[in-house]
Motif scaffolding. Structure first.
Motif, mmCIF file in Angstrom:
data_model
loop_
_atom_site.group_PDB
_atom_site.id
_atom_site.type_symbol
_atom_site.label_atom_id
_atom_site.label_comp_id
_atom_site.label_asym_id
_atom_site.label_seq_id
_atom_site.Cartn_x
_atom_site.Cartn_y
_atom_site.Cartn_z
ATOM 1 N N PHE A 109 -15.793 -4.894 6.970
ATOM 2 C CA PHE A 109 -14.640 -4.005 7.043
ATOM 3 C C PHE A 109 -13.328 -4.783 7.010
ATOM 4 O O PHE A 109 -12.354 -4.351 6.392
ATOM 5 N N GLU A 110 -13.292 -5.939 7.688
ATOM 6 C CA GLU A 110 -12.058 -6.717 7.760
ATOM 7 C C GLU A 110 -11.572 -7.138 6.380
ATOM 8 O O GLU A 110 -10.363 -7.131 6.104
ATOM 9 N N LEU A 111 -12.502 -7.498 5.479
ATOM 10 C CA LEU A 111 -12.103 -7.878 4.124
ATOM 11 C C LEU A 111 -11.597 -6.659 3.355
ATOM 12 O O LEU A 111 -10.657 -6.765 2.556
ATOM 13 N N LEU A 112 -12.203 -5.501 3.595
ATOM 14 C CA LEU A 112 -11.723 -4.275 2.955
ATOM 15 C C LEU A 112 -10.291 -3.972 3.386
ATOM 16 O O LEU A 112 -9.456 -3.567 2.566
ATOM 17 N N LEU A 113 -9.992 -4.196 4.654
ATOM 18 C CA LEU A 113 -8.636 -3.959 5.160
ATOM 19 C C LEU A 113 -7.645 -4.926 4.513
ATOM 20 O O LEU A 113 -6.542 -4.524 4.103
ATOM 21 N N VAL A 114 -8.034 -6.192 4.388
ATOM 22 C CA VAL A 114 -7.183 -7.176 3.716
ATOM 23 C C VAL A 114 -6.956 -6.768 2.255
ATOM 24 O O VAL A 114 -5.839 -6.874 1.722
ATOM 25 N N ALA A 115 -8.010 -6.277 1.613
ATOM 26 C CA ALA A 115 -7.905 -5.844 0.214
ATOM 27 C C ALA A 115 -6.896 -4.713 0.056
ATOM 28 O O ALA A 115 -6.114 -4.680 -0.900
ATOM 29 N N ARG A 116 -6.878 -3.779 1.002
ATOM 30 C CA ARG A 116 -5.921 -2.677 0.939
ATOM 31 C C ARG A 116 -4.483 -3.183 1.099
ATOM 32 O O ARG A 116 -3.554 -2.667 0.465
ATOM 33 N N ILE A 117 -4.299 -4.202 1.930
ATOM 34 C CA ILE A 117 -2.968 -4.778 2.104
ATOM 35 C C ILE A 117 -2.499 -5.450 0.814
ATOM 36 O O ILE A 117 -1.338 -5.318 0.409
ATOM 37 N N VAL A 118 -3.412 -6.148 0.144
ATOM 38 C CA VAL A 118 -3.072 -6.792 -1.132
ATOM 39 C C VAL A 118 -2.742 -5.731 -2.176
ATOM 40 O O VAL A 118 -1.771 -5.862 -2.944
ATOM 41 N N GLN A 119 -3.551 -4.675 -2.223
ATOM 42 C CA GLN A 119 -3.262 -3.557 -3.136
ATOM 43 C C GLN A 119 -1.867 -2.990 -2.885
ATOM 44 O O GLN A 119 -1.104 -2.731 -3.816
ATOM 45 N N ALA A 120 -1.556 -2.762 -1.621
ATOM 46 C CA ALA A 120 -0.276 -2.156 -1.261
ATOM 47 C C ALA A 120 0.902 -3.032 -1.659
ATOM 48 O O ALA A 120 1.959 -2.528 -2.045
ATOM 49 N N THR A 121 0.722 -4.348 -1.582
ATOM 50 C CA THR A 121 1.796 -5.262 -1.987
ATOM 51 C C THR A 121 2.125 -5.078 -3.463
ATOM 52 O O THR A 121 3.301 -5.018 -3.857
ATOM 53 N N GLY A 122 1.098 -4.976 -4.296
ATOM 54 C CA GLY A 122 1.316 -4.732 -5.721
ATOM 55 C C GLY A 122 1.956 -3.385 -5.981
ATOM 56 O O GLY A 122 2.876 -3.252 -6.803
ATOM 57 N N THR A 123 1.496 -2.359 -5.268
ATOM 58 C CA THR A 123 2.064 -1.017 -5.428
ATOM 59 C C THR A 123 3.527 -0.995 -5.034
ATOM 60 O O THR A 123 4.360 -0.352 -5.696
ATOM 61 N N ALA A 124 3.871 -1.696 -3.964
ATOM 62 C CA ALA A 124 5.249 -1.714 -3.474
ATOM 63 C C ALA A 124 6.210 -2.336 -4.483
ATOM 64 O O ALA A 124 7.376 -1.949 -4.559
ATOM 65 N N ILE A 125 5.744 -3.293 -5.256
ATOM 66 C CA ILE A 125 6.596 -3.906 -6.281
ATOM 67 C C ILE A 125 6.708 -3.000 -7.502
ATOM 68 O O ILE A 125 7.766 -2.892 -8.128
ATOM 69 N N MET A 126 5.607 -2.318 -7.844
ATOM 70 C CA MET A 126 5.568 -1.531 -9.075
ATOM 71 C C MET A 126 6.516 -0.338 -9.048
ATOM 72 O O MET A 126 7.190 -0.039 -10.051
ATOM 73 N N LEU A 127 6.612 0.364 -7.920
ATOM 74 C CA LEU A 127 7.422 1.581 -7.882
ATOM 75 C C LEU A 127 8.909 1.320 -8.130
ATOM 76 O O LEU A 127 9.500 1.932 -9.035
#
Length: 481
Positions: A109-127
């Protein structure tokens, strides 16, 4: 696409067609990354079962995403000034693809949580990258149509995210939410390498570490506190609610003071002088109100459908799908109308429709027909569609070109904060109403009615704001405050 969007002459040597391709690619890419933002809610139960985690722990897959967005988006104002379009695009999509890959294969689960944070970083730049590129490349009198397409990303993608994930989960496991998205992200990266060129201006801007730290602390504290309001008492953590909120507010106040002190330098993180433009301030206030209504209803209606009407999660997603589709169909037409008639003619009736729709939703009960629930949501979707595109276009069109990255970062950050506030408010009021009863569907219906009633009263605040909105006048020639 270049002719449709009326591309301005590019600061690079690329022709308008190349700029049109850039906007098209950014629109598709942004839709994919934003769709993923709300896709995890429906997948929480199977993830809990697979990893053996509690509901409060699993909910961090959504909370951490929102926190990351709130921390990263304010920094994008400087990133978009300093770095090229290609560099920001590949950074955003590269991070999103990396996070998606990690999420698909996460053994714990901990790696899944880290993965979501990495995803969110990319999303935050894209918008903000999408918003700023549109403002730089599209002629002012044609921006409404282009921002209508952007509204498909900002309003429709979050709305249909739960539906898409619900359909995937009905036949496949939760990892397929990421496995299906990953090839699309990789194709977008490949298309960017082939077609994307640097068609937006850059300037030398320096990072101010203190501003970045204050921004991260302020927005993270605010979002964390707001999200915690709607959580059960035992899930609020050792910090409680008010400490993060107090720290967040204090840090943001210090951030504003710091930005004003840096206003004559190239080290500003966020140019808060955009609020000196009346149209920007008024539009932003209305954006906050409509975002609270939109995100609050997106979280509360599925709860109502499942806990009061007794429908399964995938049915709840399908019931909200018509509203999402309608918003997507209306957005380009509303944008085109904006170019012809300006903001007030659209935003004023839109704000009235949103308030009326929220009052209508406050009458939901245990015996409300499914068709009537869908109709009410469609009515709300019409109102938000009439508001989102004109508000975004008016807000960003009222600032000077050098302020586009800052205005875009501020608007997108406040959307995240107000969305979190809407979710916290609606869930808290729902819980208060439900726990005041016996825990039955009838008591839950009382909580839904209370939440939508208060939401309706808040929505009314956008109506007088809409009365004073005007089309921005030649923002390209305006002087910075």
């Amino acid at each position: 696409m270049a002719n449709t969007l009326n591309i301005k002459p590019s600061p690079s040597t690329d022709p308008p067609r190349r700029a049109g391709l850039a906007l098209g690619l950014l629109l598709v890419s942004a839709f994919v990354v934003v769709l993923n933002e709300t896709a995890m809610g429906v997948a929480i139960p199977p993830i809990m079962a697979d990893f053996g985690v509690t509901a409060s722990a699993a909910q961090w897959l959504t909370t951490a995403f929102m926190l990351t967005m709130a921390v990263v988006i304010p920094v994008t104002g400087l990133l978009l000034q300093r770095y090229t379009l290609r560099r920001n695009f590949f950074t955003a999509m590269g991070l999103f693809a990396l996070g998606t890959t990690l999420a698909a294969i996460a053994p714990i689960f901990e790696l899944l949580l880290v993965a979501r944070i990495v995803q969110a970083t990319g999303t935050a730049i894209m918008l903000p990258l999408l918003f700023t590129t549109v403002m730089n490349l599209v002629e002012p009198d044609k921006r409404g149509r282009s921002m209508g397409l952007v509204a498909v990303v900002t309003a429709v993608a979050p709305a249909i995210g739960p539906t898409v994930s619900g359909v995937i989960l009905s036949g496949l496991g939760w990892r397929w939410i990421f496995l299906i998205v990953l090839p699309i992200a990789l194709i977008a990266i490949a298309a960017g390498a082939r077609w994307l060129r640097n068609v937006t201006p850059t300037s030398h801007a320096r990072f101010d570490i203190l501003s970045v730290a204050l921004s991260a602390l302020g927005f993270a504290g605010l979002i964390y506190g707001l999200v915690s309001i709607g959580e059960p008492r035992g899930a609020k953590g050792s910090f409680g609610i008010w400490l993060p909120l107090a720290v967040g507010v204090a840090a943001l106040a210090a951030l504003i003071v710091r930005q004003l002190a840096l206003r004559h330098t190239d080290r500003m993180l966020l140019d808060v002088r955009v609020f000196a433009h009346r149209a920007f301030t008024l539009s932003t206030v209305a954006i906050v109100v409509v975002s609270m209504a939109l995100f609050g209803s997106l979280i509360l209606l599925p709860l109502y459908i499942q806990q009061v009407l007794g429908e399964p999660a995938h049915v709840a997603g399908l019931m909200l799908l018509p509203g999402g589709i309608l918003s997507g169909l209306l957005a380009p037409f509303v944008g085109a109308l904006y170019d012809k008639v300006g903001p007030r003619v659209l935003i004023l009736p839109g704000s009235i429709v949103v308030a009326l729709a929220m009052f209508a939703l406050s009458t939901l009960g245990g015996e409300t027909p499914v068709g009537l629930v869908i109709a009410m949501h469609l009515f709300l979707s019409v109102g938000t569609s009439l508001m989102v595109t004109p508000l975004m276009t008016t807000a960003l069109g009222s600032v000077t070109p050098v302020q586009y990255p800052h205005g875009s970062a501020i608007v997108n950050t406040l959307q995240q904060v107000s969305g979190a506030a809407g979710i916290a408010l609606f869930v808290t009021l729902f819980s208060l109403g439900a726990t005041s009863g016996t825990g039955t569907p009838a008591a839950s219906a009382g909580g839904v009615q209370l939440a939508f009633l208060i939401g309706a009263l808040i929505s009314c605040a956008a109506i007088p704001v809409a009365v004073f909105l005007r089309r921005p006048t030649q923002p390209e020639s305006a002087e910075s405050s």
